[in-house]
Design an enzyme around this catalytic site. Structure first.
Site, PDB file in Angstrom:
ATOM      1  CD  GLU A   1      22.671  10.447   6.031  1.00 36.67           C
ATOM      2  OE1 GLU A   1      23.080   9.428   5.977  1.00 36.67           O
ATOM      3  OE2 GLU A   1      22.179  11.254   6.785  1.00 36.67           O
TER       4      GLU A   1
ATOM      5  CG  ASP B   1      33.222  11.313   5.850  1.00 35.09           C
ATOM      6  OD1 ASP B   1      32.622  12.165   6.662  1.00 35.09           O
ATOM      7  OD2 ASP B   1      33.861  10.331   6.293  1.00 35.09           O
TER       8      ASP B   1
ATOM      9  CG  ASP C   1      25.488   5.205  14.680  1.00 31.05           C
ATOM     10  OD1 ASP C   1      25.314   4.728  15.745  1.00 31.05           O
ATOM     11  OD2 ASP C   1      25.502   4.312  13.529  1.00 31.05           O
TER      12      ASP C   1
ATOM     13  CE  LYS D   1      28.321  -4.062  20.710  1.00 36.48           C
ATOM     14  NZ  LYS D   1      28.671  -4.835  19.875  1.00 36.48           N
TER      15      LYS D   1
ATOM     16  CG  ASP E   1      16.786   8.794  20.993  1.00 35.14           C
ATOM     17  OD1 ASP E   1      17.455   9.251  20.189  1.00 35.14           O
ATOM     18  OD2 ASP E   1      16.276   7.633  21.393  1.00 35.14           O
TER      19      ASP E   1
ATOM     20  CB  THR F   1      13.394  14.072  12.472  1.00 35.10           C
ATOM     21  OG1 THR F   1      13.848  13.340  13.812  1.00 35.10           O
ATOM     22  CG2 THR F   1      13.952  15.349  12.326  1.00 35.10           C
ATOM     23  NE  ARG F   2      11.915   9.476   8.281  1.00 36.93           N
ATOM     24  CZ  ARG F   2      11.080   9.277   7.156  1.00 36.93           C
ATOM     25  NH1 ARG F   2      10.984   7.708   7.182  1.00 36.93           N
ATOM     26  NH2 ARG F   2      10.763   9.985   6.361  1.00 36.93           N
ATOM     27  CE1 TYR F   3      16.889   7.834  11.956  1.00 35.45           C
ATOM     28  CE2 TYR F   3      16.798  10.103  11.097  1.00 35.45           C
ATOM     29  CZ  TYR F   3      17.232   8.888  10.993  1.00 35.45           C
ATOM     30  OH  TYR F   3      17.846   8.076   9.658  1.00 35.45           O
ATOM     31  CD  GLU F   4      11.383  15.411  18.360  1.00 39.70           C
ATOM     32  OE1 GLU F   4      11.814  16.287  19.128  1.00 39.70           O
ATOM     33  OE2 GLU F   4      10.542  15.702  17.554  1.00 39.70           O
TER      34      GLU F   4
END
Length: 259
Positions: free
Chosen positions: A115, A142, A164, A168, A200, A238-241
């Site tokens: 991460e 990385d 991420d 675009k 998502d 997870t918090r993102y989900e």
């Protein structure tokens, strides 16, 4: 008068852009490779800074940096984890909820996490210390650098969760699931090893399927709609989900297998 007006408003082409400079090696001697994305967020709390200074060196994967390992010699995973173990890899672990949950549920398995976002690393270090997890090692940078020094066919399971999406069109080449990174994953994964993706963003899911479909070293395991609509049995969330669900977006869960 008309001639003077034409002269006054005559179009002047902009100066030519300078030729781009050749890409030079980085300061650590590595060949240049662009990195896109945030490395730092809001200011860290003193306790988080202390974890970065004191805890991170104890759990960091050694010999990943080019300055330490210019020959890119594969790291010794049994030595890193105190003996031979099955090793799982999470690429972009965010705040580390999934990484920590898997480590706790599988204490005999070794977990590697990569991460680059410093705030996420600091958050995970604090949680990891509270939980007393001893089977996790981290690369705060990385993931591509880490995969370069992993031995071939050394990873039994890999995760790319809520990366991420780079929405675009001109940024799609920055998405993690692309030919170069799939080549690297194929090298380090054992044959038959699963590789899980979650997002998502349905455009990202479509992009991932299109990237994997023409390859002969990965196969998508879905047999029915529930195989991508429902989370895995051991999925902790997870918090993102949670944010996606609050905002009305439906996550998708893909499982590929290294052929």
């Amino acid at each position: 008068r008309a001639t003077a007006a034409r002269r006054r408003f005559r179009f002047t082409p902009p100066p030519k852009a300078p030729m781009p400079k050749p890409l030079l090696p980085r300061d650590d001697g590595a060949p240049w490779r662009n990195f896109h994305g945030r490395r730092h967020g809001k200011q860290l709390r003193p306790g988080q800074e202390a974890h970065l200074e004191e805890t991170l060196p104890k759990v960091s994967v050694p010999a990943v940096a080019w300055a330490e390992n210019p020959e890119r010699t594969p790291i010794d995973l049994p030595a890193l984890f105190g003996g031979p173990r099955e090793v799982w890899l999470e690429i972009g672990f965010g705040g580390g909820e999934h990484l920590l949950a898997q480590a706790q549920a599988n204490p005999d398995t070794a977990l590697l996490g990569a991460e680059p976002f410093v705030n996420g690393v600091a958050m995970h270090l604090a949680a990891m210390e509270r939980a007393g997890a001893r089977n996790i090692r981290l690369h705060a940078g990385d993931a591509r650098d880490l995969m370069e020094v992993l031995p071939a066919a050394s990873i039994s399971r890999a995760f790319v969760l809520y990366p991420d999406p780079w929405p675009k069109t001109r940024h799609h080449k920055r998405r993690f699931i692309n030919p170069e990174n799939l080549d690297a994953l194929a090298r380090v994964l054992k044959h038959g090893a699963p590789q899980r993706d979650a997002s998502d963003k349905h455009d990202y899911i479509r992009h991932s399927l299109e990237a994997v479909h023409p390859r002969d070293d990965f196969e998508w395991l879905a047999q029915r709609p529930s195989d991508w609509r429902e989370a895995w049995e051991d999925w902790p969330g997870t918090r993102y989900e949670a944010k996606a669900l609050r905002e009305g977006r439906t996550p998708c869960y893909l499982t590929f297998r290294r052929v």
